[in-house]
Design a protein around this motif. Structure first.
Motif, short mmCIF file in Angstrom:
data_model
loop_
_atom_site.label_atom_id
_atom_site.label_comp_id
_atom_site.label_asym_id
_atom_site.label_seq_id
_atom_site.Cartn_x
_atom_site.Cartn_y
_atom_site.Cartn_z
N ASN A 92 1.00 -1.30 0.31
CA ASN A 92 0.38 0.23 0.11
C ASN A 92 0.85 1.17 0.12
N ALA A 93 1.81 1.38 1.22
CA ALA A 93 2.82 2.73 0.97
C ALA A 93 3.67 2.89 -0.13
N TYR A 94 4.74 1.52 -0.80
CA TYR A 94 4.92 1.61 -2.29
C TYR A 94 3.75 2.02 -3.75
N GLU A 95 2.49 1.27 -3.41
CA GLU A 95 1.33 2.27 -4.21
C GLU A 95 0.72 3.76 -4.11
N LYS A 96 1.69 3.57 -3.62
CA LYS A 96 0.84 5.40 -3.46
C LYS A 96 2.29 6.23 -3.12
N GLN A 97 3.22 5.63 -3.54
CA GLN A 97 4.92 6.23 -4.06
C GLN A 97 5.12 6.89 -2.42
N HIS A 98 5.66 6.11 -1.97
CA HIS A 98 5.80 6.89 -0.22
C HIS A 98 7.57 6.42 -0.58
N PRO A 99 8.25 7.66 -0.41
CA PRO A 99 9.95 7.21 0.17
C PRO A 99 10.21 6.33 0.58
N TRP A 100 9.39 6.24 2.17
CA TRP A 100 9.79 4.67 2.88
C TRP A 100 8.18 4.77 3.81
N LEU A 101 8.59 4.02 4.51
CA LEU A 101 7.56 3.29 5.81
C LEU A 101 8.29 2.57 6.40
N ASP A 102 7.75 3.27 8.16
CA ASP A 102 8.28 2.95 9.44
C ASP A 102 7.23 1.65 9.92
N LEU A 103 7.54 0.75 9.86
CA LEU A 103 7.01 -0.88 10.63
C LEU A 103 6.91 -0.42 12.31
N SER A 104 7.38 0.27 12.77
CA SER A 104 6.94 0.59 14.18
C SER A 104 5.42 0.21 14.65
N SER A 105 5.11 0.93 13.71
CA SER A 105 3.24 0.62 14.60
C SER A 105 3.07 -0.68 14.44
N LEU A 106 3.55 -1.64 13.85
CA LEU A 106 3.45 -2.51 13.11
C LEU A 106 4.45 -4.19 14.37
N GLY A 107 4.67 -3.04 15.04
CA GLY A 107 5.95 -3.61 16.26
C GLY A 107 7.32 -4.19 16.14
#
Length: 161
Positions: free
Chosen positions: A131-146
């Protein structure tokens, strides 16, 4: 980090299946020691589905399609994976995904470990990453998923914070 080909496309019908006339993608998953559902490969999912069609109460020998899984057998009646050499049993599940989701599109995100082997992320993580990749986010922080990882899409890399 992303590889196509996960799951099996099935029409839904009957109890325990998606609503009739709605196609869903089936991904078989096993519960690891950290209580995370890990997907089997597409080849293994197809094999399990084929055995399920023949005998819904039978067992599936995973080593028939994946040499790394030689010690594993799935008992379809109890929905458990049994490791023959250690006796370890783990739950398995048959999960259904919408065709427009990451698993529905055959997308599985993986990370490369220190030994050079690729490991699939859990399906919920794959969906979040896609989802983040398709929205063309430059990065993704996985801390909200633990998880203490940052994923950088421009370099297709992961950093442990």
């Amino acid at each position: 980090m992303s590889r196509p080909g996960q799951g099996v496309m099935l029409p839904g019908s009957g109890l325990g299946f998606p609503p009739q006339n709605v196609a869903r993608v089936v991904v078989w998953e096993w519960l690891n020691e950290h209580s995370r559902w890990r997907p089997y490969t597409a080849t293994v999912c197809h094999h399990i589905e084929n055995v399920l069609k023949e005998d819904a109460r039978g067992s599936v020998v995973l080593g028939q399609v994946d040499a790394q899984l030689v010690p594993y057998i799935i008992d379809l009646q109890s929905m458990h994976q049994f490791r023959q050499d250690t006796g370890t049993m783990r739950p398995v599940r048959r999960n259904f995904y919408d065709p427009s989701s990451a698993p529905g599109k055959g997308i599985v995100w993986e990370w490369e470990n220190d030994g050079g082997a690729w490991t699939a992320y859990d399906m919920d993580i794959c969906i979040t990453i896609q989802n983040a990749y398709e929205k063309q986010h430059p990065w993704l922080d996985l801390s909200s998923l633990g998880f203490c990882y940052l994923i950088y899409f421009n370099s297709m890399s992961q950093m442990n914070r």
